[in-house]
Design a protein around this motif. Structure first.
Motif, short mmCIF file in Angstrom:
data_model
loop_
_atom_site.label_atom_id
_atom_site.label_comp_id
_atom_site.label_asym_id
_atom_site.label_seq_id
_atom_site.Cartn_x
_atom_site.Cartn_y
_atom_site.Cartn_z
N ARG A 43 4.03 1.04 7.75
CA ARG A 43 3.80 2.46 7.98
C ARG A 43 4.33 2.85 9.37
NH1 ARG A 43 -2.11 5.38 7.91
NH2 ARG A 43 -2.11 4.59 10.05
N PHE A 73 -4.51 2.87 -2.19
CA PHE A 73 -5.18 2.80 -0.88
C PHE A 73 -5.76 1.39 -0.75
CE2 PHE A 73 -5.64 7.35 -2.06
CZ PHE A 73 -4.94 7.91 -0.99
N PHE A 110 -8.98 -6.71 6.14
CA PHE A 110 -8.45 -7.61 5.12
C PHE A 110 -8.80 -9.07 5.40
CE2 PHE A 110 -5.45 -3.90 4.87
CZ PHE A 110 -6.05 -3.38 3.71
N CYS A 163 -0.64 4.21 0.87
CA CYS A 163 -1.31 5.09 1.86
C CYS A 163 -1.12 6.54 1.40
CB CYS A 163 -0.77 4.88 3.26
SG CYS A 163 -1.88 5.55 4.54
N HIS A 215 -6.48 -2.19 10.31
CA HIS A 215 -7.12 -2.86 9.17
C HIS A 215 -6.92 -4.37 9.08
CE1 HIS A 215 -9.11 0.41 7.29
NE2 HIS A 215 -8.02 1.15 7.22
N CYS A 252 0.82 -1.22 0.00
CA CYS A 252 0.00 0.00 0.00
C CYS A 252 0.86 1.28 0.00
CB CYS A 252 -0.90 -0.03 1.24
SG CYS A 252 -2.13 1.28 1.25
N SER A 294 0.90 -2.65 4.83
CA SER A 294 0.21 -1.36 4.93
C SER A 294 0.46 -0.75 6.31
CB SER A 294 -1.29 -1.56 4.64
OG SER A 294 -1.85 -2.51 5.53
N CYS A 295 -0.64 -0.37 6.98
CA CYS A 295 -0.54 0.30 8.28
C CYS A 295 -0.57 -0.72 9.42
CB CYS A 295 -1.71 1.28 8.41
SG CYS A 295 -3.28 0.47 8.03
N CYS A 331 -7.13 -0.17 1.64
CA CYS A 331 -8.38 -0.32 2.40
C CYS A 331 -9.58 0.29 1.68
CB CYS A 331 -8.23 0.31 3.79
SG CYS A 331 -7.79 2.07 3.74
S1 SF4 Z 1 -5.01 3.32 6.15
FE1 SF4 Z 1 -3.74 1.45 5.94
S2 SF4 Z 1 -4.70 0.21 4.34
FE2 SF4 Z 1 -5.59 2.28 4.24
S3 SF4 Z 1 -4.40 3.34 2.71
FE3 SF4 Z 1 -3.39 3.77 4.67
S4 SF4 Z 1 -1.87 2.12 4.96
FE4 SF4 Z 1 -3.21 1.50 3.31
#
Ligand code: SF4
Length: 148
Positions: free
Chosen positions: A99, A43, A79, A12, A75, A10, A69-70, A45
């Protein structure tokens, strides 16, 4: 044992992609023999991001996915539900945090952050390669108490 892995890295927006070279991370992941598809997504998510994963799981017959990702606090459940919607065991999904544990922590070291993301994603893939699907069980509770 999973043999057809999908990897999603991702952006983000710029939260990750301004520091981590997400295209390089996805390209590196694609070199693993079990990885069938590796993509960078703006993105993960978002509705579109989730739809991409569901379609890939179905069309490419993926048997597990890695999402980089984060924090999983945000999240992981999102997922897992993506996996379920694609009829995949929800525990054959590994969440990798690039992240909070990478791009935000290494804002002055783009090269190092990208290298770390490659390693973290590689570990996520390896975890899946060695995984077996889990299934929830119900355990009857007893009203007895043991005090130790
Ligand atoms: S919140 Fe998490 S899943 Fe969503 S865009 Fe940002 S890193 Fe990606």
């Amino acid at each position: 044992m999973p043999e057809r892995i999908g990897v999603y890295v991702c952006w983000c927006g710029g939260n990750i992609a301004d520091i981590v070279d997400v295209k390089d991370v996805a390209k590196h992941a694609a070199e693993v023999p079990e990885v069938v598809v590796a993509k960078d997504v703006m993105f993960a998510c978002s509705d579109e991001g989730q739809r991409t994963m569901v379609e890939d799981i179905k069309n490419l017959k993926l048997d597990c996915i890695v999402v980089a990702s984060c924090s999983p606090v945000l999240h992981e459940q999102t997922f897992r539900r993506v996996a379920e919607r694609a009829n995949l065991n929800k525990y054959l999904y590994v969440h990798v945090n690039i992240r909070e544990q990478d791009s935000w922590a290494h804002q002055h070291d783009r090269k190092g952050a990208t290298e770390k993301a490659r390693e973290l994603v590689g570990m996520g893939i390896e975890k899946l390669v060695k995984s077996s699907p889990l299934n929830p069980i119900r355990v009857e509770l007893s009203s007895k108490v043991l005090v130790v």
